[in-house]
Motif scaffolding. Structure first.
Motif, PDB file in Angstrom:
ATOM      1  N   ILE A  12       0.862  -1.116   0.142  1.00 15.26           N
ATOM      2  CA  ILE A  12       0.140   0.057   0.162  1.00 15.26           C
ATOM      3  C   ILE A  12       0.921   1.391  -0.015  1.00 15.26           C
ATOM      4  O   ILE A  12       0.638   2.124  -0.744  1.00 15.26           O
ATOM      5  CB  ILE A  12      -1.031  -0.031   1.164  1.00 15.26           C
ATOM      6  N   LEU A  13       1.876   1.284   0.842  1.00 18.52           N
ATOM      7  CA  LEU A  13       2.888   2.378   0.899  1.00 18.52           C
ATOM      8  C   LEU A  13       3.627   2.747  -0.496  1.00 18.52           C
ATOM      9  O   LEU A  13       3.490   3.848  -0.938  1.00 18.52           O
ATOM     10  CB  LEU A  13       3.927   2.235   2.149  1.00 18.52           C
ATOM     11  N   ARG A  14       4.297   1.589  -0.938  1.00 17.02           N
ATOM     12  CA  ARG A  14       4.749   1.882  -2.424  1.00 17.02           C
ATOM     13  C   ARG A  14       3.714   2.391  -3.453  1.00 17.02           C
ATOM     14  O   ARG A  14       4.094   3.427  -4.068  1.00 17.02           O
ATOM     15  CB  ARG A  14       5.089   0.394  -2.722  1.00 17.02           C
ATOM     16  N   GLU A  15       2.324   2.028  -3.572  1.00 20.22           N
ATOM     17  CA  GLU A  15       1.469   2.571  -4.369  1.00 20.22           C
ATOM     18  C   GLU A  15       1.376   3.924  -3.996  1.00 20.22           C
ATOM     19  O   GLU A  15       1.048   4.890  -5.041  1.00 20.22           O
ATOM     20  CB  GLU A  15       0.212   1.654  -4.473  1.00 20.22           C
ATOM     21  N   LEU A  16       0.776   4.202  -2.667  1.00 26.48           N
ATOM     22  CA  LEU A  16       0.771   5.634  -2.234  1.00 26.48           C
ATOM     23  C   LEU A  16       1.731   6.668  -2.764  1.00 26.48           C
ATOM     24  O   LEU A  16       1.416   7.705  -3.008  1.00 26.48           O
ATOM     25  CB  LEU A  16       0.098   5.718  -0.902  1.00 26.48           C
ATOM     26  N   ARG A  17       3.114   6.181  -2.621  1.00 26.47           N
ATOM     27  CA  ARG A  17       4.307   7.146  -2.749  1.00 26.47           C
ATOM     28  C   ARG A  17       4.199   7.156  -4.406  1.00 26.47           C
ATOM     29  O   ARG A  17       4.688   8.478  -4.642  1.00 26.47           O
ATOM     30  CB  ARG A  17       5.381   6.353  -2.455  1.00 26.47           C
ATOM     31  N   ALA A 266     -11.457   7.443   5.646  1.00 28.99           N
ATOM     32  CA  ALA A 266     -10.681   6.304   5.715  1.00 28.99           C
ATOM     33  C   ALA A 266     -11.499   4.986   5.151  1.00 28.99           C
ATOM     34  O   ALA A 266     -10.765   4.477   4.427  1.00 28.99           O
ATOM     35  CB  ALA A 266     -10.361   5.975   7.126  1.00 28.99           C
ATOM     36  N   LYS A 267     -12.635   4.941   5.277  1.00 31.86           N
ATOM     37  CA  LYS A 267     -13.196   3.822   4.842  1.00 31.86           C
ATOM     38  C   LYS A 267     -13.466   3.783   3.359  1.00 31.86           C
ATOM     39  O   LYS A 267     -13.167   2.710   2.674  1.00 31.86           O
ATOM     40  CB  LYS A 267     -14.548   3.321   5.616  1.00 31.86           C
ATOM     41  N   ILE A 268     -13.741   4.609   2.675  1.00 30.42           N
ATOM     42  CA  ILE A 268     -14.403   4.772   1.388  1.00 30.42           C
ATOM     43  C   ILE A 268     -12.804   5.091   0.688  1.00 30.42           C
ATOM     44  O   ILE A 268     -12.753   4.555  -0.439  1.00 30.42           O
ATOM     45  CB  ILE A 268     -15.084   6.285   1.039  1.00 30.42           C
ATOM     46  N   THR A 269     -11.719   5.744   1.265  1.00 35.24           N
ATOM     47  CA  THR A 269     -10.407   5.809   0.549  1.00 35.24           C
ATOM     48  C   THR A 269      -9.878   4.417   0.410  1.00 35.24           C
ATOM     49  O   THR A 269      -9.249   3.948  -0.380  1.00 35.24           O
ATOM     50  CB  THR A 269      -9.442   6.721   1.549  1.00 35.24           C
ATOM     51  N   THR A 270     -10.006   3.664   1.610  1.00 35.33           N
ATOM     52  CA  THR A 270      -9.618   2.105   1.590  1.00 35.33           C
ATOM     53  C   THR A 270     -10.069   1.457   0.513  1.00 35.33           C
ATOM     54  O   THR A 270      -9.439   0.722  -0.158  1.00 35.33           O
ATOM     55  CB  THR A 270      -9.822   1.324   2.954  1.00 35.33           C
ATOM     56  N   LEU A 271     -11.575   1.578   0.430  1.00 39.14           N
ATOM     57  CA  LEU A 271     -12.156   0.901  -1.038  1.00 39.14           C
ATOM     58  C   LEU A 271     -11.584   1.155  -2.066  1.00 39.14           C
ATOM     59  O   LEU A 271     -11.185   0.357  -2.978  1.00 39.14           O
ATOM     60  CB  LEU A 271     -13.678   1.244  -0.640  1.00 39.14           C
ATOM     61  N   THR A 272     -11.384   2.539  -2.187  1.00 41.97           N
ATOM     62  CA  THR A 272     -10.775   3.017  -3.722  1.00 41.97           C
ATOM     63  C   THR A 272      -9.466   2.499  -3.943  1.00 41.97           C
ATOM     64  O   THR A 272      -8.987   2.105  -4.980  1.00 41.97           O
ATOM     65  CB  THR A 272     -10.647   4.623  -3.605  1.00 41.97           C
ATOM     66  N   THR A 273      -8.623   2.502  -2.582  1.00 44.07           N
ATOM     67  CA  THR A 273      -7.167   1.821  -2.798  1.00 44.07           C
ATOM     68  C   THR A 273      -7.163   0.469  -3.290  1.00 44.07           C
ATOM     69  O   THR A 273      -6.269   0.099  -3.999  1.00 44.07           O
ATOM     70  CB  THR A 273      -6.392   2.127  -1.609  1.00 44.07           C
ATOM     71  N   ILE A 274      -7.946  -0.298  -2.741  1.00 46.76           N
ATOM     72  CA  ILE A 274      -7.924  -1.622  -2.706  1.00 46.76           C
ATOM     73  C   ILE A 274      -8.340  -1.878  -4.575  1.00 46.76           C
ATOM     74  O   ILE A 274      -7.839  -2.753  -5.253  1.00 46.76           O
ATOM     75  CB  ILE A 274      -8.846  -2.676  -2.000  1.00 46.76           C
ATOM     76  N   GLN A 275      -9.432  -1.160  -4.862  1.00 42.55           N
ATOM     77  CA  GLN A 275      -9.826  -1.109  -6.287  1.00 42.55           C
ATOM     78  C   GLN A 275      -8.808  -0.580  -7.356  1.00 42.55           C
ATOM     79  O   GLN A 275      -8.329  -1.389  -8.261  1.00 42.55           O
ATOM     80  CB  GLN A 275     -10.766  -0.229  -6.474  1.00 42.55           C
ATOM     81  N   TYR A 276      -7.966   0.323  -6.585  1.00 39.34           N
ATOM     82  CA  TYR A 276      -6.883   0.799  -7.436  1.00 39.34           C
ATOM     83  C   TYR A 276      -5.608  -0.321  -7.758  1.00 39.34           C
ATOM     84  O   TYR A 276      -5.039  -0.338  -8.670  1.00 39.34           O
ATOM     85  CB  TYR A 276      -6.354   1.884  -7.030  1.00 39.34           C
TER      86      TYR A 276
END
Length: 294
Positions: A12-17, A266-276
């Protein structure tokens, strides 16, 4: 299990960076051991793993390299301060999905802050005058409740474009006044709660948004809604179910409105991150949310 926890965190950290151009977003007099982007990654991982209490999260962090990097008392304070930066990161991910999207779905769901019987003596979320919870009614669930409404727009692929919170008594149609500032040149599908000739004309003239709602049977020019549109509308209902089931959006531990809205984001951002990550890292179905990341 612990190695899986840390491996997921690093992914997750790598993708957010890659998405964010910096690690720290606001000035702190003492540089913390855990940077802002690392903290956001930890928040997202906690929500993904359905770790809904801080006590449980800090038990999970024991014997990992994150154990001594942040104190529990600081975690929540910094989490609230990162609200706008988390939304910026989420918006960048959404842009990668929805850049060429022409069809969107709008809907709302109830978010209780406490049971109706406790509403008169409840002090939850009452510190801000502009965002006081109140009593409302959800027609689809035939439910009277006390709290807020989550209004959201998602693409037919299933990615939340934008969302907002309002007190429970606010009618769904008022959210459409804000939508024209966020999207344009598209078809917006809604249920009968969004039926309004005036709003329909306004959206089309202001932002070229074509509002498509099913007509009531007693209306003069009634005809059944196009089957494919009905199917598209189910997409947002599925997303709301996933938020309730996997991300436990209806369980509220927040005492202040700041804390409440940060939890929802936080919950909606998490859902979007997993989709991403599903789409751009693993090239798999974006809505397959109950998967192991590593």
């Amino acid at each position: 299990m612990m190695s899986n926890f840390m491996a997921s965190y690093k992914l997750i950290l790598r993708e957010l960076r890659k998405i964010s151009d910096k690690d720290d977003f606001y000035f702190k007099p003492i540089v913390p051991k855990l940077s802002d982007i690392e903290l956001i990654s930890l928040i997202i991982l906690a929500e993904f793993k359905s770790i809904d209490s801080e006590y449980q999260l800090f038990r999970e962090l024991k014997n990992t390299e994150l154990e001594n990097k942040i104190e529990r008392s600081v975690y929540n304070r910094r989490k609230r301060k990162l609200f706008s930066y988390m939304e910026q990161i989420r918006s960048k991910m959404v842009d990668a999905f929805n850049e060429f999207e022409n069809y969107f779905v709008v809907d709302s769901m109830p978010l209780e802050v406490c049971k109706l019987s406790r509403s008169n003596r409840s002090k939850i979320c009452k510190e801000q005058d502009y965002a006081l919870p109140n009593k409302g009614f959800c027609a689809s669930q035939n439910l009277h409740f006390y709290g807020y409404k989550l209004h959201a727009v998602c693409s037919i692929e299933g990615v939340f474009q934008s969302f907002d919170l309002s007190p429970a008594s606010v009618h769904d149609i008022h959210y459409l006044k804000d939508i024209k500032l966020q999207i344009s040149d598209c078809v917006l599908l809604g249920d009968k709660g969004y039926l309004s000739q005036k709003v329909q004309v306004d959206l089309f003239t202001q932002a070229s948004i074509e509002l498509e709602t099913p007509k009531r049977k007693n209306q003069k020019d009634y005809k059944p809604q196009y089957y494919q549109f009905k199917k598209y509308r189910k997409r947002i209902e599925t997303l709301f179910s996933q938020l309730c089931d996997q991300f436990m959006i209806r369980r509220n531990y927040a005492k202040s409105f700041e804390g409440f809205k940060t939890r929802i984001l936080a919950k909606i951002t998490t859902l979007t991150t997993i989709q991403y990550i599903n789409k751009f890292v693993f090239k798999r179905n974006i809505n397959n949310l109950k998967v192991n990341l590593v």
